[in-house]
Design a protein around this motif. Structure first.
Motif, short mmCIF file in Angstrom:
data_model
loop_
_atom_site.label_atom_id
_atom_site.label_comp_id
_atom_site.label_asym_id
_atom_site.label_seq_id
_atom_site.Cartn_x
_atom_site.Cartn_y
_atom_site.Cartn_z
N TRP A 1 0.82 -1.22 0.00
CA TRP A 1 0.00 0.00 0.00
C TRP A 1 0.85 1.26 0.00
O TRP A 1 1.88 1.33 0.66
CB TRP A 1 -0.93 0.00 1.21
N ALA A 2 0.38 2.28 -0.72
CA ALA A 2 1.06 3.58 -0.80
C ALA A 2 1.07 4.24 0.58
O ALA A 2 0.19 4.02 1.41
CB ALA A 2 0.34 4.48 -1.80
N ARG A 3 2.10 5.05 0.79
CA ARG A 3 2.24 5.78 2.05
C ARG A 3 2.10 7.28 1.88
O ARG A 3 1.82 7.98 2.84
CB ARG A 3 3.59 5.47 2.68
N VAL A 4 2.32 7.79 0.67
CA VAL A 4 2.36 9.23 0.46
C VAL A 4 1.00 9.79 0.04
O VAL A 4 0.58 10.83 0.53
CB VAL A 4 3.44 9.59 -0.60
N VAL A 5 0.33 9.10 -0.86
CA VAL A 5 -0.96 9.59 -1.37
C VAL A 5 -2.11 8.95 -0.61
O VAL A 5 -1.95 7.90 0.01
CB VAL A 5 -1.09 9.31 -2.89
N PRO A 6 -3.30 9.55 -0.65
CA PRO A 6 -4.47 8.96 0.03
C PRO A 6 -4.79 7.58 -0.54
O PRO A 6 -4.61 7.33 -1.73
CB PRO A 6 -5.60 9.95 -0.27
N VAL A 7 -5.28 6.70 0.33
CA VAL A 7 -5.65 5.34 -0.06
C VAL A 7 -7.08 5.06 0.39
O VAL A 7 -7.57 5.64 1.36
CB VAL A 7 -4.68 4.30 0.53
N THR A 8 -7.73 4.13 -0.33
CA THR A 8 -9.10 3.73 -0.01
C THR A 8 -9.24 2.23 -0.25
O THR A 8 -8.49 1.64 -1.02
CB THR A 8 -10.13 4.49 -0.88
N CYS A 9 -10.23 1.64 0.41
CA CYS A 9 -10.45 0.20 0.27
C CYS A 9 -11.92 -0.10 0.53
O CYS A 9 -12.52 0.44 1.46
CB CYS A 9 -9.57 -0.54 1.28
N VAL A 10 -12.49 -0.98 -0.31
CA VAL A 10 -13.86 -1.45 -0.09
C VAL A 10 -13.83 -2.97 -0.14
O VAL A 10 -13.74 -3.58 -1.21
CB VAL A 10 -14.84 -0.90 -1.15
N HIS A 11 -13.84 -3.58 1.05
CA HIS A 11 -13.93 -5.04 1.14
C HIS A 11 -15.37 -5.44 0.84
O HIS A 11 -16.30 -4.66 1.09
CB HIS A 11 -13.57 -5.51 2.56
#
Length: 137
Positions: free
Chosen positions: A28-38
């Motif tokens: 997973w990225a650390r610098v840019v925003p991240v999102t997840c939909v399980h």
């Protein structure tokens, strides 16, 4: 470029199947925003809550035997995505995994998986996903 993107996608599924939280964290990225939909979850929109979700999933009793395939990569210069099929236990899912370049490596910024809905006769609503592709114009 497709090969590197597909390799990043493969690292995600390998981390999942090995229940390797450290490897999952590295995907997973650390610098840019991240999102997840399980599947069945509300969207997760912060890295910390995404990693907590993976910790719970990987430590839980749900099946970790995951198969993925029919992966198709759509690379761009600094952003790309992969669409693929997933099977966890008896559940068939389709996933979209979005990656960005971070420090020269493809890092995940979004994962979304949901169940495959079948039409009468057992066929999915659209054809199978291929094995590689290009960013649409």
């Amino acid at each position: 470029m497709s090969d590197a993107l597909l390799a990043a996608n493969r690292r995600f599924y390998e981390a999942f199947s090995r229940a390797d939280l450290s490897a999952m964290d590295d995907v997973w990225a650390r610098v840019v925003p991240v999102t997840c939909v399980h599947p069945g979850w509300t969207p997760l929109v912060e890295r910390e809550e995404i990693m907590e979700s993976w910790q719970a999933i990987l430590a839980g009793s749900a099946p970790r035997e995951i198969e993925y395939g029919a992966a198709e990569a759509f690379p761009g210069e600094d952003m790309g995505y992969v669409i693929c099929a997933q099977t966890i236990g008896d559940t068939e899912l389709v996933a979209t995994n979005i990656f960005v370049r971070e420090d020269g490596e493809w890092k995940m910024v979004h994962h979304h998986a949901g169940p495959v809905v079948r039409r009468r006769g057992g066929r999915p609503p659209s054809g199978p996903v291929g094995t590689s592709g290009q960013m649409p114009n």
